[in-house]
Design a protein around this motif. Structure first.
Motif, PDB file in Angstrom:
ATOM      1  N   UNK A  99       0.904  -1.252   0.029  1.00  0.00           N
ATOM      2  CA  UNK A  99       0.084  -0.186  -0.059  1.00  0.00           C
ATOM      3  C   UNK A  99       0.835   1.091   0.225  1.00  0.00           C
ATOM      4  N   UNK A 100       0.454   2.251  -0.746  1.00  0.00           N
ATOM      5  CA  UNK A 100       1.243   3.478  -0.775  1.00  0.00           C
ATOM      6  C   UNK A 100       1.636   3.955   0.634  1.00  0.00           C
ATOM      7  N   UNK A 101       1.131   3.780   1.706  1.00  0.00           N
ATOM      8  CA  UNK A 101       1.308   4.249   3.204  1.00  0.00           C
ATOM      9  C   UNK A 101       2.483   3.440   3.626  1.00  0.00           C
ATOM     10  N   UNK A 102       2.748   2.407   3.033  1.00  0.00           N
ATOM     11  CA  UNK A 102       3.911   1.704   3.752  1.00  0.00           C
ATOM     12  C   UNK A 102       5.311   1.979   2.720  1.00  0.00           C
ATOM     13  N   UNK A 103       4.935   2.211   1.692  1.00  0.00           N
ATOM     14  CA  UNK A 103       6.371   2.789   0.812  1.00  0.00           C
ATOM     15  C   UNK A 103       7.060   4.030   1.596  1.00  0.00           C
ATOM     16  N   UNK A 104       7.491   3.980   2.827  1.00  0.00           N
ATOM     17  CA  UNK A 104       8.095   5.050   3.577  1.00  0.00           C
ATOM     18  C   UNK A 104       9.432   5.459   3.438  1.00  0.00           C
ATOM     19  N   UNK A 105      10.160   4.523   3.074  1.00  0.00           N
ATOM     20  CA  UNK A 105      11.586   4.815   3.005  1.00  0.00           C
ATOM     21  C   UNK A 105      12.337   4.803   1.610  1.00  0.00           C
ATOM     22  N   UNK A 106      13.228   5.446   1.155  1.00  0.00           N
ATOM     23  CA  UNK A 106      13.782   5.545  -0.084  1.00  0.00           C
ATOM     24  C   UNK A 106      14.469   4.216  -0.385  1.00  0.00           C
ATOM     25  N   UNK A 107      14.485   3.981  -1.838  1.00  0.00           N
ATOM     26  CA  UNK A 107      15.354   2.944  -2.559  1.00  0.00           C
ATOM     27  C   UNK A 107      16.239   3.512  -3.577  1.00  0.00           C
ATOM     28  N   UNK A 108      17.422   3.790  -3.090  1.00  0.00           N
ATOM     29  CA  UNK A 108      18.447   4.469  -3.966  1.00  0.00           C
ATOM     30  C   UNK A 108      19.021   3.492  -4.903  1.00  0.00           C
ATOM     31  N   UNK A 109      18.991   3.564  -6.197  1.00  0.00           N
ATOM     32  CA  UNK A 109      19.211   2.656  -7.137  1.00  0.00           C
ATOM     33  C   UNK A 109      20.770   3.308  -7.611  1.00  0.00           C
ATOM     34  N   UNK A 110      21.899   2.669  -7.393  1.00  0.00           N
ATOM     35  CA  UNK A 110      23.243   3.460  -7.684  1.00  0.00           C
ATOM     36  C   UNK A 110      23.695   2.587  -9.009  1.00  0.00           C
ATOM     37  N   UNK A 111      24.520   3.247  -9.908  1.00  0.00           N
ATOM     38  CA  UNK A 111      24.757   2.682 -11.128  1.00  0.00           C
ATOM     39  C   UNK A 111      26.225   3.577 -11.119  1.00  0.00           C
ATOM     40  N   UNK A 112      27.484   2.743 -11.328  1.00  0.00           N
ATOM     41  CA  UNK A 112      28.690   3.629 -11.302  1.00  0.00           C
ATOM     42  C   UNK A 112      29.266   3.417 -12.717  1.00  0.00           C
ATOM     43  N   UNK A 113      29.461   4.516 -13.362  1.00  0.00           N
ATOM     44  CA  UNK A 113      30.031   4.596 -14.838  1.00  0.00           C
ATOM     45  C   UNK A 113      31.497   5.083 -14.689  1.00  0.00           C
ATOM     46  N   UNK A 114      32.194   4.189 -15.031  1.00  0.00           N
ATOM     47  CA  UNK A 114      33.806   4.558 -14.913  1.00  0.00           C
ATOM     48  C   UNK A 114      34.107   5.407 -15.927  1.00  0.00           C
ATOM     49  N   UNK A 115      33.380   5.869 -16.915  1.00  0.00           N
ATOM     50  CA  UNK A 115      33.742   6.656 -18.158  1.00  0.00           C
ATOM     51  C   UNK A 115      34.453   5.889 -19.092  1.00  0.00           C
ATOM     52  N   UNK A 116      34.691   4.790 -18.959  1.00  0.00           N
ATOM     53  CA  UNK A 116      35.388   3.889 -20.028  1.00  0.00           C
ATOM     54  C   UNK A 116      34.806   2.364 -20.221  1.00  0.00           C
ATOM     55  N   UNK A 117      33.396   2.498 -19.796  1.00  0.00           N
ATOM     56  CA  UNK A 117      32.756   1.293 -19.943  1.00  0.00           C
ATOM     57  C   UNK A 117      32.447   0.927 -21.360  1.00  0.00           C
ATOM     58  N   UNK A 118      32.121  -0.325 -21.709  1.00  0.00           N
ATOM     59  CA  UNK A 118      31.772  -0.506 -23.060  1.00  0.00           C
ATOM     60  C   UNK A 118      30.694   0.263 -23.576  1.00  0.00           C
ATOM     61  N   UNK A 159       8.230   7.532 -10.794  1.00  0.00           N
ATOM     62  CA  UNK A 159       7.470   8.563 -10.413  1.00  0.00           C
ATOM     63  C   UNK A 159       6.087   8.460 -11.053  1.00  0.00           C
ATOM     64  N   UNK A 160       5.691   7.723 -11.945  1.00  0.00           N
ATOM     65  CA  UNK A 160       4.403   7.490 -12.566  1.00  0.00           C
ATOM     66  C   UNK A 160       3.997   6.452 -11.677  1.00  0.00           C
ATOM     67  N   UNK A 161       4.481   5.663 -11.244  1.00  0.00           N
ATOM     68  CA  UNK A 161       4.086   4.589 -10.243  1.00  0.00           C
ATOM     69  C   UNK A 161       3.818   4.962  -8.772  1.00  0.00           C
ATOM     70  N   UNK A 162       4.472   5.961  -8.553  1.00  0.00           N
ATOM     71  CA  UNK A 162       4.472   6.478  -7.008  1.00  0.00           C
ATOM     72  C   UNK A 162       5.462   5.658  -6.192  1.00  0.00           C
ATOM     73  N   UNK A 163       6.423   5.057  -6.751  1.00  0.00           N
ATOM     74  CA  UNK A 163       7.413   4.175  -5.838  1.00  0.00           C
ATOM     75  C   UNK A 163       8.540   5.074  -5.643  1.00  0.00           C
ATOM     76  N   UNK A 164       9.111   4.958  -4.089  1.00  0.00           N
ATOM     77  CA  UNK A 164      10.241   5.631  -3.666  1.00  0.00           C
ATOM     78  C   UNK A 164      11.514   5.356  -4.105  1.00  0.00           C
ATOM     79  N   UNK A 165      11.551   5.007  -5.493  1.00  0.00           N
ATOM     80  CA  UNK A 165      12.967   4.466  -6.087  1.00  0.00           C
ATOM     81  C   UNK A 165      13.642   5.791  -6.813  1.00  0.00           C
ATOM     82  N   UNK A 166      14.851   5.856  -6.445  1.00  0.00           N
ATOM     83  CA  UNK A 166      15.596   7.008  -6.846  1.00  0.00           C
ATOM     84  C   UNK A 166      16.864   6.628  -7.617  1.00  0.00           C
ATOM     85  N   UNK A 167      16.891   6.599  -8.968  1.00  0.00           N
ATOM     86  CA  UNK A 167      18.066   6.203  -9.753  1.00  0.00           C
ATOM     87  C   UNK A 167      19.252   7.382  -9.601  1.00  0.00           C
ATOM     88  N   UNK A 168      20.610   6.793  -9.507  1.00  0.00           N
ATOM     89  CA  UNK A 168      21.635   7.574  -9.501  1.00  0.00           C
ATOM     90  C   UNK A 168      22.789   7.097 -10.422  1.00  0.00           C
TER      91      UNK A 168
END
Length: 501
Positions: A63-82, A101-110
């Motif tokens: 339920x929306x009220x239980x999505x209370x804490x962030x989920x950070x999605x981190x991806x490291x780009x070394x700048x010399x990736x394939x 954002x559209x689905x109202x999920x606390x998922x933040x890509x970085x």
């Protein structure tokens, strides 16, 4: 007649829907158990995609009220990736952000990148670090570990704790299985293991017991949760397999393409970039990456290191191992050559690549500016050759301010100094560096340390050439009774050698 070995049934005979249902329920329980934020590691590969997809499905079921804490999605780009993989990950992160954002999920890509002073080309071309080797693996810590650890530490400082959700699996390797088994014994909560490198962080690995086939079965039968087609991911792995085979898992004996490995295209820690080589061989549209493969192979050519690396270490000292000089950083000539080759490769790639990667940057302007400053102010190479090389290789003016006012000697006058030194490159380098040190201290209110700096420069330029340095070092070692591995400092007061007895 021998009987073929039987492969275990996927998920030990259980249905995929049962496994997914059980795992997503476990994820929900762990997520709602406390207020500790999650950090999901995402590389764009099959394992991290599967883990993130499970987390996404679990959060959608709350339920929306239980999505209370962030989920950070981190991806490291070394700048010399394939480049193909880097583009895939970048597009996936953009799609992910919009979908969350559209689905109202606390998922933040970085998307994380190394600091400019830690990038591959700044260290190799700027500082002169030789191409990474197993015993000098300077790249991983700077380019991959530091960016992610810095982000995680910020999360821990802000929230007090963090849970890392990773796609690590025991089936990846025996070493991975042993490490995970060791951490299992120290688990403080169900499925959560301590992280030995990052205090106040725990590791959750939901697919740790899955095989390659099980990962692909999940990805092919479950729609991608944020709308990035997993069929495209399969095609990318297929293209990176040498035999172009990456079949769907249809029975117990069907192999998967789980052995494909993506990484930095500059990596010299492996014998060959098999994934990029396979991509070029399997797909005519990817032949534009050939210049990258050629440059990577040149970096990996150890037979030419005697021509490209200084006989002195980074600190100017001469070090012996088994009575041979240990090579130091790349020479100025070699670094300028690597820069030319890199810019040449970038120009070729841009002229041949498809429209969506036409503006690819093999090296950023920020990196080039940092390299220029390292050459001029740290190495005192006052010729300031980078802008000229950039213009010759790209046909464009280098977008940075003129440094003439900051130089001890104008670039136009450098040939005169070289003439005065009568072709002696070591003498020329020493005089040039002495002038640079003098200019550096002239701007300071106190000139304490000036003579020490002068002494280091003179020590560095004391030798006539490599043979002279080796002869001096061997004589010094003989007098001092040194070991096989000895570092020698050439100081004028140490001569004649009898003074050291």
């Amino acid at each position: 007649m021998s009987i073929p070995a039987q492969t275990a049934a996927p998920f030990q005979g259980r249905s995929l829907s049962d496994v997914v249902s059980e795992l997503t329920e476990e994820v929900r329980e762990l997520y709602t158990a406390d207020e500790v934020p999650w950090v999901v590691g995402y590389s764009g590969g099959k394992d991290s995609t599967a883990v993130l997809q499970l987390v996404w499905l679990a959060l959608k079921g709350l339920p929306a009220e239980q999505r209370t804490k962030p989920v950070y999605v981190i991806s490291t780009d070394t700048l010399v990736e394939n480049p193909v993989v880097a583009l895939w990950v970048s597009q996936s992160l953009d799609t992910m952000k919009k979908a969350a954002e559209e689905q109202g999920l606390p998922i933040e890509p970085h998307r994380l990148t190394p600091k400019v002073e830690d990038t591959f080309w700044v260290n190799l071309i700027g500082r002169g670090y030789p191409a990474p080797r197993p015993k000098f693996r300077w790249c991983t810590e700077r380019m991959k570990i530091k960016p992610s650890n810095t982000f995680i530490r910020k999360v821990v400082r802000r929230h007090g704790e963090a849970i890392l959700v990773l796609g690590i699996r025991k089936a990846e390797s025996q070493a991975r299985a042993r490490a995970m088994a060791k951490h299992e014994k120290r688990r403080v909560r169900d499925r959560l293991s301590p992280n030995g490198n990052l205090p106040n962080s725990l590791v959750y690995s939901p697919i740790e017991d899955w095989t390659n086939d099980e990962v692909w079965m999940f990805l092919m039968q479950e729609d991608n949760a944020w709308g990035h087609d997993n069929q495209d991911l399969l095609a990318m792995y297929q293209g990176a397999s040498s035999d172009s085979e990456c079949p769907l898992v249809v029975d117990d004996s069907t192999p998967s393409c789980g052995d494909s490995r993506f990484g930095c295209w500059t990596c010299t820690l492996v014998d060959q970039d098999k994934s990029m080589t396979a991509m070029v061989q399997n797909d005519k549209e990817k032949k534009w990456m050939r210049p990258l493969l050629r440059l990577r192979d040149e970096l990996d050519d150890v037979s030419k290191e005697g021509e490209t690396r200084d006989f002195r270490r980074m600190n100017g000292r001469v070090q012996l191992f088994h009575d041979e000089v240990i090579r130091g950083p790349y020479t100025q000539e070699a670094r300028e050559k690597w820069l030319r080759k890199l810019l040449e490769a970038q120009t070729k790639v841009r002229s041949r690549a498809p429209e969506h990667v036409r503006n690819i940057e093999l090296i950023t302007i920020e990196e080039l500016k940092m390299i220029r400053r390292l050459w001029v102010f740290n190495k005192h190479e006052v010729e300031d050759s980078l802008p000229r090389i950039y213009e010759e290789e790209t046909g464009e003016k280098f977008p940075d301010a003129d440094l003439d006012e900051q130089l001890v000697i104008r670039a136009s006058e450098i040939e005169l100094l070289r003439e005065i030194c009568d072709g002696d490159e070591i003498h020329f380098g020493m005089v040039r560096e002495l002038m640079g040190v003098d200019r550096e201290f002239r701007t300071k209110t106190r000139r304490k340390g000036l003579f020490d700096a002068f002494e280091k420069v003179i020590e560095k330029g004391y030798y006539e050439n490599k043979d002279d340095a080796l002869e001096f070092a061997l004589r010094k070692k003989e007098v001092r009774g040194g070991n096989a591995q000895t570092e020698i400092s050439a100081k004028p007061e140490a001569l004649p050698l009898e003074q050291d007895k």
